[in-house]
Motif scaffolding. Structure first.
Motif, PDB file in Angstrom:
ATOM      1  N   PHE A 176      14.093  -5.955   1.629  1.00  0.00           N
ATOM      2  CA  PHE A 176      13.604  -6.821   0.559  1.00  0.00           C
ATOM      3  C   PHE A 176      12.500  -6.095  -0.194  1.00  0.00           C
ATOM      4  CE2 PHE A 176      15.083  -9.770   3.802  1.00  0.00           C
ATOM      5  CZ  PHE A 176      15.721 -10.756   3.084  1.00  0.00           C
ATOM      6  N   GLY A 177      12.451  -6.311  -1.502  1.00  0.00           N
ATOM      7  CA  GLY A 177      11.338  -5.801  -2.293  1.00  0.00           C
ATOM      8  C   GLY A 177      10.103  -6.638  -2.028  1.00  0.00           C
ATOM      9  N   VAL A 178       9.018  -5.984  -1.712  1.00  0.00           N
ATOM     10  CA  VAL A 178       7.780  -6.701  -1.371  1.00  0.00           C
ATOM     11  C   VAL A 178       7.181  -7.408  -2.585  1.00  0.00           C
ATOM     12  CG1 VAL A 178       6.134  -4.812  -1.688  1.00  0.00           C
ATOM     13  CG2 VAL A 178       5.721  -6.540   0.064  1.00  0.00           C
ATOM     14  N   ALA A 222       0.823  -1.214   0.000  1.00  0.00           N
ATOM     15  CA  ALA A 222       0.000   0.000   0.000  1.00  0.00           C
ATOM     16  C   ALA A 222       0.857   1.265   0.000  1.00  0.00           C
ATOM     17  CB  ALA A 222      -0.936  -0.005   1.208  1.00  0.00           C
ATOM     18  N   ASN A 223       2.022   1.216   0.641  1.00  0.00           N
ATOM     19  CA  ASN A 223       2.897   2.380   0.727  1.00  0.00           C
ATOM     20  C   ASN A 223       4.008   2.379  -0.317  1.00  0.00           C
ATOM     21  OD1 ASN A 223       1.595   3.609   2.923  1.00  0.00           O
ATOM     22  ND2 ASN A 223       2.595   2.216   4.335  1.00  0.00           N
ATOM     23  N   THR A 224       3.950   1.413  -1.246  1.00  0.00           N
ATOM     24  CA  THR A 224       4.947   1.295  -2.313  1.00  0.00           C
ATOM     25  C   THR A 224       6.367   1.409  -1.756  1.00  0.00           C
ATOM     26  OG1 THR A 224       3.321   2.435  -3.694  1.00  0.00           O
ATOM     27  CG2 THR A 224       5.456   2.006  -4.670  1.00  0.00           C
ATOM     28  N   CYS A 225       6.674   0.524  -0.834  1.00  0.00           N
ATOM     29  CA  CYS A 225       7.997   0.540  -0.215  1.00  0.00           C
ATOM     30  C   CYS A 225       8.486  -0.887   0.020  1.00  0.00           C
ATOM     31  CB  CYS A 225       7.973   1.333   1.093  1.00  0.00           C
ATOM     32  SG  CYS A 225       6.928   0.622   2.375  1.00  0.00           S
ATOM     33  N   ARG A 226       9.679  -0.995   0.555  1.00  0.00           N
ATOM     34  CA  ARG A 226      10.265  -2.298   0.846  1.00  0.00           C
ATOM     35  C   ARG A 226       9.849  -2.767   2.240  1.00  0.00           C
ATOM     36  NH1 ARG A 226      16.423  -0.622   0.051  1.00  0.00           N
ATOM     37  NH2 ARG A 226      15.635   0.972   1.448  1.00  0.00           N
ATOM     38  N   VAL A 227      10.145  -4.038   2.513  1.00  0.00           N
ATOM     39  CA  VAL A 227      10.034  -4.549   3.870  1.00  0.00           C
ATOM     40  C   VAL A 227      11.438  -4.662   4.435  1.00  0.00           C
ATOM     41  CG1 VAL A 227       7.815  -5.747   3.681  1.00  0.00           C
ATOM     42  CG2 VAL A 227       9.901  -6.953   3.075  1.00  0.00           C
TER      43      VAL A 227
END
Length: 119
Positions: A82-84, A18-23
């Protein structure tokens, strides 16, 4: 090997999507995944965290979680991103699977696994 319950991890992954980000995978006060950008509690802490089974300082005794984290990941604190959108995370999002994480001195490996008895 560390296990992350899919039921705990899916909200973190969904927040990252939803936030267009990584984990972020973090070893410090516990071992957990969190969204790089996410909702905060009133005291400024990240709201959604998915702790490894046995490495949650709010549930597990300090000596127990600390020793498990040290044995599996070494003594230093760290963060890895990591890329989600990576396949393993997409599979976790679309299934009931848990996640297993294996660490060597130079690599982290993650894989989906069928839910465990503690899930």
């Amino acid at each position: 090997m560390l296990r992350f319950k899919g039921a705990d991890l899916r909200p973190v992954l969904a927040e990252a999507v939803a936030n267009t980000c990584r984990v972020a995978f973090v070893k410090d006060h516990g071992v957990y995944f969190l969204s790089e950008r996410g909702e905060r509690t009133p005291d400024g802490r990240q709201k959604l965290l998915a702790y490894a089974v046995g490495c949650n300082p709010h549930v597990d005794a300090f000596d127990d979680w600390w020793e498990l984290a040290r044995r599996e990941l070494g003594g230093d604190d760290f963060v890895e991103y990591f890329g989600v959108r990576e396949g393993v995370f997409q599979r976790i999002l679309g299934s009931e699977d848990d996640l297993e994480l294996f660490a060597t001195a130079t690599h982290l490996s993650i894989q989906p696994v069928a839910p465990g008895p503690r899930s």
